[in-house]
Design an enzyme around this catalytic site. Structure first.
Site, PDB file in Angstrom:
ATOM      1  N   ARG A 170      37.973  -5.123  38.697  1.00  0.00           N
ATOM      2  CA  ARG A 170      38.870  -6.163  39.226  1.00  0.00           C
ATOM      3  C   ARG A 170      40.089  -5.576  39.951  1.00  0.00           C
ATOM      4  O   ARG A 170      41.114  -6.228  40.080  1.00  0.00           O
ATOM      5  CB  ARG A 170      39.329  -7.129  38.134  1.00  0.00           C
ATOM      6  CG  ARG A 170      38.183  -7.885  37.510  1.00  0.00           C
ATOM      7  CD  ARG A 170      38.645  -9.148  36.825  1.00  0.00           C
ATOM      8  NE  ARG A 170      37.506  -9.837  36.259  1.00  0.00           N
ATOM      9  CZ  ARG A 170      37.024  -9.603  35.052  1.00  0.00           C
ATOM     10  NH1 ARG A 170      37.609  -8.717  34.274  1.00  0.00           N
ATOM     11  NH2 ARG A 170      35.977 -10.248  34.613  1.00  0.00           N
TER      12      ARG A 170
ATOM     13  N   ARG B 228      49.098 -14.367  61.273  1.00  0.00           N
ATOM     14  CA  ARG B 228      48.274 -13.149  61.348  1.00  0.00           C
ATOM     15  C   ARG B 228      47.094 -13.321  62.306  1.00  0.00           C
ATOM     16  O   ARG B 228      46.536 -12.335  62.789  1.00  0.00           O
ATOM     17  CB  ARG B 228      47.807 -12.744  59.938  1.00  0.00           C
ATOM     18  CG  ARG B 228      47.137 -11.382  59.915  1.00  0.00           C
ATOM     19  CD  ARG B 228      46.970 -10.826  58.521  1.00  0.00           C
ATOM     20  NE  ARG B 228      46.240  -9.569  58.577  1.00  0.00           N
ATOM     21  CZ  ARG B 228      46.125  -8.724  57.579  1.00  0.00           C
ATOM     22  NH1 ARG B 228      46.704  -8.984  56.414  1.00  0.00           N
ATOM     23  NH2 ARG B 228      45.441  -7.597  57.705  1.00  0.00           N
TER      24      ARG B 228
ATOM     25  N   GLU C 168      46.575 -14.368  56.265  1.00  0.00           N
ATOM     26  CA  GLU C 168      46.082 -14.964  57.513  1.00  0.00           C
ATOM     27  C   GLU C 168      45.907 -16.479  57.431  1.00  0.00           C
ATOM     28  O   GLU C 168      44.824 -17.012  57.664  1.00  0.00           O
ATOM     29  CB  GLU C 168      44.768 -14.297  57.940  1.00  0.00           C
ATOM     30  CG  GLU C 168      44.451 -14.586  59.405  1.00  0.00           C
ATOM     31  CD  GLU C 168      43.265 -13.790  59.950  1.00  0.00           C
ATOM     32  OE1 GLU C 168      43.359 -12.563  59.982  1.00  0.00           O
ATOM     33  OE2 GLU C 168      42.275 -14.418  60.322  1.00  0.00           O
TER      34      GLU C 168
ATOM     35  N   ASN D 171      44.187 -11.359  66.095  1.00  0.00           N
ATOM     36  CA  ASN D 171      42.794 -11.539  66.539  1.00  0.00           C
ATOM     37  C   ASN D 171      42.688 -11.742  68.047  1.00  0.00           C
ATOM     38  O   ASN D 171      41.637 -12.154  68.542  1.00  0.00           O
ATOM     39  CB  ASN D 171      42.159 -12.733  65.812  1.00  0.00           C
ATOM     40  CG  ASN D 171      42.018 -12.467  64.322  1.00  0.00           C
ATOM     41  OD1 ASN D 171      41.894 -11.320  63.914  1.00  0.00           O
ATOM     42  ND2 ASN D 171      42.058 -13.520  63.522  1.00  0.00           N
TER      43      ASN D 171
ATOM     44  N   LYS E  49      52.202  -4.373  63.596  1.00  0.00           N
ATOM     45  CA  LYS E  49      51.271  -4.945  62.622  1.00  0.00           C
ATOM     46  C   LYS E  49      52.005  -5.317  61.333  1.00  0.00           C
ATOM     47  O   LYS E  49      51.769  -6.376  60.744  1.00  0.00           O
ATOM     48  CB  LYS E  49      50.127  -3.967  62.349  1.00  0.00           C
ATOM     49  CG  LYS E  49      49.180  -4.525  61.318  1.00  0.00           C
ATOM     50  CD  LYS E  49      47.755  -4.233  61.564  1.00  0.00           C
ATOM     51  CE  LYS E  49      46.916  -5.065  60.602  1.00  0.00           C
ATOM     52  NZ  LYS E  49      45.548  -4.654  60.528  1.00  0.00           N
TER      53      LYS E  49
HETATM   54  N1  GLY Z   1      42.876  -6.376  62.348  1.00  0.00           N
HETATM   55  C1  GLY Z   1      43.475  -7.640  62.214  1.00  0.00           C
HETATM   56  C2  GLY Z   1      44.172  -7.836  60.911  1.00  0.00           C
HETATM   57  O1  GLY Z   1      44.314  -6.904  60.150  1.00  0.00           O
HETATM   58  O2  GLY Z   1      44.605  -8.930  60.632  1.00  0.00           O
END
Ligand code: GLY
Length: 363
Positions: free
Chosen positions: A120, A242, A238, A246, A228
């Site tokens: 886990r 995020r 995401e 893409n 990033k």
């Molecule tokens: N490669 C895209 C992300 O890590 O969200």
């Protein structure tokens, strides 16, 4: 050396510099602890870099194992992933031990997913050796394996305990592998940093630049990671922001799949960014200089921006994309260099965008 702190739910530090492979052991000791360390690597990278990493881990007091798998996206699959878990279990790894992902994006994804699920979840440290893994996949905690129906369909968000990006490793990439990483570099600049985009237009990130100016390459890699970082900190799992990362991926992933993964991911992102930008300009969402500049920047980094695949091949492959929700799909639309928006469009509209983007006849 550059350090970037990523303040996600579980914060960690990214180190960008040279001679970092030797420091993997002491970093694991600091951030993860444990008694055993398993280096996960592939048949290309292991022979080049596993030894200094193994030595550093041993000096830091670890009992070290190395799991090596056959290099290639075709091996980012359930069989290899299960073999890593069995390897850890047979050697009685506990959840306080550490996994070290030594390699490119495929290795980082598989080692990360194994670490995310072994008992886990145990700690892992990313040691990216490709440009693509340094600027993108090693940071942000996404890790996944491919299923027969598509790429990255089983995975987790599992942040590493640290990332060590040793710029020296870039010297052993061939020109195509180096260029492939630049697909994500151009993408980061295009979504978030117009100054970086201009800098890349003036001085592309190339193998020659690496030979001539290591500090500048180090700085460019760190700047990409920082872009990033900012996006991932806003939206670790995401839910919205995020998705900006893409850009070029909805068409790019589909090209990648319809090419049977013969083309690199960054190359397909370059094709995808150019296609969606052309479509956006045709719709009036941005002016025509946007696709022109993206295409020229990709070409200056040695990236192709055209595909031989047909509209139907690309559209059919896109239907398996994670970004599809029923009859709609999320697409990142450029507004200008350095600013994009996320749009949810119907599959019929997406098909039209692909057709416009690749210049398909008889849409
Ligand atoms: N490669 C895209 C992300 O890590 O969200």
């Amino acid at each position: 050396m550059h350090t970037i702190d990523v303040n996600t739910g579980r914060p960690y530090r990214v180190h960008v510099g040279t001679f970092l492979l030797e420091r993997v052991g002491e970093t694991c000791r600091e951030v993860a602890g444990g008694e055993r360390a398993c280096i996960v690597t592939d048949t290309n990278v292991g022979p080049l870099y596993a030894n200094p990493v193994r030595q550093g881990l041993a000096e830091a007091g670890y009992e070290v194992d190395i799991f090596t798998f056959e290099a290639g996206e075709a091996n980012k699959r359930a069989g290899t992933y299960i073999s890593i878990l069995e390897f850890l279990a047979e050697r009685a790894y506990t959840r306080s031990d550490v996994v070290v992902a030594l390699g490119g994006g495929v290795t980082g994804d598989m080692a990360g997913f194994a670490a995310a699920t072994y008992m886990r979840g145990c700690a892992y440290v990313q040691v990216p050796t490709s440009l693509l893994a340094m600027v993108d996949s090693s940071v942000g905690g996404k890790c996944a394996i491919d299923l027969s129906s598509g790429k990255n369909l089983a995975g987790a968000f599992w942040q590493p305990a640290a990332v060590l990006a040793d710029i020296g490793c870039l010297a052993t990439l061939d020109d195509a592998q180096f260029a492939d990483g630049c697909g994500e570099v151009v993408k980061h600049a295009a979504i978030a940093d117009p100054d970086l985009f201009c800098a890349l237009e003036r001085t592309p990130l190339t193998p020659e630049l690496l030979r001539e100016n290591v500090p500048l390459v180090e700085e460019l890699v760190a700047r990409n990671i920082d872009i990033k970082r900012a996006v991932v900190e806003m939206d670790e799992r995401e839910t919205q922001a995020r998705k900006l990362l893409n850009f070029g991926h909805s068409i790019g992933h589909a090209v990648e799949a319809s090419e049977n993964y013969r083309l690199g991911h960054g190359t397909c992102v370059a094709i995808g960014m150019t296609a969606i930008s052309r479509a956006a300009a045709a719709l009036g969402a941005c002016d025509t200089t946007v696709p022109e500049r993206i295409e020229t920047a990709c070409a200056a980094h040695g990236l192709t921006t055209r595909t031989e695949r047909t509209l139907d091949e690309i559209f059919d492959a896109a239907l398996h994309d994670k970004k599809r929700h029923g009859d709609t799909i999320d697409v990142v639309i450029p507004r200008r260099i350095g600013a994009c928006s996320i749009e949810t469009v119907s599959l019929a509209t997406f098909r039209d965008l692909i057709a416009e983007g690749i210049g398909a006849k008889g849409k």
